[in-house]
Design a protein around this motif. Structure first.
Motif, PDB file in Angstrom:
ATOM      1  N   GLY A   1      41.258  90.013 -39.532  1.00 46.04           N
ATOM      2  CA  GLY A   1      40.136  90.310 -38.638  1.00 46.04           C
ATOM      3  C   GLY A   1      39.628  91.728 -38.828  1.00 46.04           C
ATOM      4  O   GLY A   1      38.416  91.957 -38.871  1.00 46.04           O
ATOM      5  N   TRP A   2      40.524  92.692 -38.955  1.00 44.98           N
ATOM      6  CA  TRP A   2      40.095  94.086 -39.163  1.00 44.98           C
ATOM      7  C   TRP A   2      39.412  94.263 -40.503  1.00 44.98           C
ATOM      8  O   TRP A   2      38.456  95.028 -40.628  1.00 44.98           O
ATOM      9  N   TRP A   3      39.904  93.567 -41.530  1.00 40.58           N
ATOM     10  CA  TRP A   3      39.244  93.647 -42.839  1.00 40.58           C
ATOM     11  C   TRP A   3      37.836  93.081 -42.765  1.00 40.58           C
ATOM     12  O   TRP A   3      36.905  93.598 -43.380  1.00 40.58           O
ATOM     13  N   LEU A   4      37.663  92.004 -42.006  1.00 40.37           N
ATOM     14  CA  LEU A   4      36.324  91.422 -41.842  1.00 40.37           C
ATOM     15  C   LEU A   4      35.395  92.375 -41.095  1.00 40.37           C
ATOM     16  O   LEU A   4      34.227  92.522 -41.456  1.00 40.37           O
ATOM     17  N   VAL A   5      35.924  93.029 -40.071  1.00 42.64           N
ATOM     18  CA  VAL A   5      35.122  94.004 -39.328  1.00 42.64           C
ATOM     19  C   VAL A   5      34.731  95.162 -40.246  1.00 42.64           C
ATOM     20  O   VAL A   5      33.581  95.601 -40.245  1.00 42.64           O
ATOM     21  N   LEU A   6      35.673  95.637 -41.031  1.00 40.93           N
ATOM     22  CA  LEU A   6      35.391  96.732 -41.959  1.00 40.93           C
ATOM     23  C   LEU A   6      34.348  96.314 -42.996  1.00 40.93           C
ATOM     24  O   LEU A   6      33.408  97.068 -43.284  1.00 40.93           O
ATOM     25  N   ALA A   7      34.477  95.113 -43.541  1.00 37.02           N
ATOM     26  CA  ALA A   7      33.510  94.627 -44.530  1.00 37.02           C
ATOM     27  C   ALA A   7      32.120  94.500 -43.906  1.00 37.02           C
ATOM     28  O   ALA A   7      31.114  94.892 -44.521  1.00 37.02           O
ATOM     29  N   ALA A   8      32.038  93.983 -42.676  1.00 38.33           N
ATOM     30  CA  ALA A   8      30.745  93.856 -41.996  1.00 38.33           C
ATOM     31  C   ALA A   8      30.136  95.228 -41.749  1.00 38.33           C
ATOM     32  O   ALA A   8      28.922  95.422 -41.908  1.00 38.33           O
ATOM     33  N   PHE A   9      30.959  96.206 -41.384  1.00 41.30           N
ATOM     34  CA  PHE A   9      30.466  97.564 -41.150  1.00 41.30           C
ATOM     35  C   PHE A   9      29.912  98.172 -42.436  1.00 41.30           C
ATOM     36  O   PHE A   9      28.835  98.758 -42.444  1.00 41.30           O
ATOM     37  N   ILE A  10      30.618  98.007 -43.530  1.00 40.90           N
ATOM     38  CA  ILE A  10      30.159  98.550 -44.815  1.00 40.90           C
ATOM     39  C   ILE A  10      28.859  97.891 -45.243  1.00 40.90           C
ATOM     40  O   ILE A  10      27.919  98.565 -45.689  1.00 40.90           O
ATOM     41  N   ILE A  11      28.766  96.580 -45.072  1.00 39.75           N
ATOM     42  CA  ILE A  11      27.535  95.873 -45.422  1.00 39.75           C
ATOM     43  C   ILE A  11      26.373  96.377 -44.569  1.00 39.75           C
ATOM     44  O   ILE A  11      25.265  96.593 -45.068  1.00 39.75           O
ATOM     45  N   ALA A  12      26.623  96.578 -43.280  1.00 39.77           N
ATOM     46  CA  ALA A  12      25.567  97.070 -42.381  1.00 39.77           C
ATOM     47  C   ALA A  12      25.113  98.471 -42.786  1.00 39.77           C
ATOM     48  O   ALA A  12      23.912  98.759 -42.812  1.00 39.77           O
ATOM     49  N   VAL A  13      26.048  99.337 -43.126  1.00 37.05           N
ATOM     50  CA  VAL A  13      25.694 100.708 -43.528  1.00 37.05           C
ATOM     51  C   VAL A  13      24.867 100.696 -44.812  1.00 37.05           C
ATOM     52  O   VAL A  13      23.853 101.393 -44.917  1.00 37.05           O
ATOM     53  N   VAL A  14      25.260  99.887 -45.773  1.00 39.03           N
ATOM     54  CA  VAL A  14      24.516  99.801 -47.031  1.00 39.03           C
ATOM     55  C   VAL A  14      23.115  99.232 -46.789  1.00 39.03           C
ATOM     56  O   VAL A  14      22.125  99.730 -47.341  1.00 39.03           O
ATOM     57  N   ALA A  15      23.016  98.212 -45.942  1.00 36.72           N
ATOM     58  CA  ALA A  15      21.712  97.604 -45.656  1.00 36.72           C
ATOM     59  C   ALA A  15      20.787  98.596 -44.953  1.00 36.72           C
ATOM     60  O   ALA A  15      19.612  98.734 -45.323  1.00 36.72           O
ATOM     61  N   ILE A  16      21.304  99.312 -43.965  1.00 43.75           N
ATOM     62  CA  ILE A  16      20.485 100.291 -43.249  1.00 43.75           C
ATOM     63  C   ILE A  16      20.080 101.424 -44.189  1.00 43.75           C
ATOM     64  O   ILE A  16      18.937 101.873 -44.173  1.00 43.75           O
TER      65      ILE A  16
END
Length: 92
Positions: free
Chosen positions: A29-44
């Motif tokens: 779950g934490w890895w998924l949260v981290l991956a989602a955060f990284i994707i969001a930062v790159v997209a923004i």
């Protein structure tokens, strides 16, 4: 050891650790949260980059164009003042 009914009341139907595989699912779950955060930062970051590039290539505004025409001698001072007044009257 607790009787089954007491354990059920104390820990719920999934047991004392919430069921599943315990710590393993929490780490996933934490890895998924981290991956989602990284994707969001790159997209923004990508969206901001595109927006800044658009702003850098925007055509100069009309008043700036008038100043350039006056500086290059295409129009005289009275024409500059007339057009500038007209532009400033219609400005929102």
């Amino acid at each position: 050891m607790l009787p089954p009914t007491t354990a059920l009341l104390q820990h719920g139907p999934m047991g004392p650790h919430g069921g599943g595989m315990g710590m393993g699912t929490t780490l996933v779950g934490w890895w998924l949260v981290l991956a989602a955060f990284i994707i969001a930062v790159v997209a923004i970051g990508g969206l901001l980059y595109v927006q800044l590039q658009r702003e850098a290539t925007v055509e100069p505004d009309s008043l700036e164009t008038l100043k350039q025409q006056y500086a290059s001698g295409e129009i005289d001072e009275s024409e500059l003042e007339t057009r500038a007044d007209r532009l400033l009257q219609h400005e929102p």
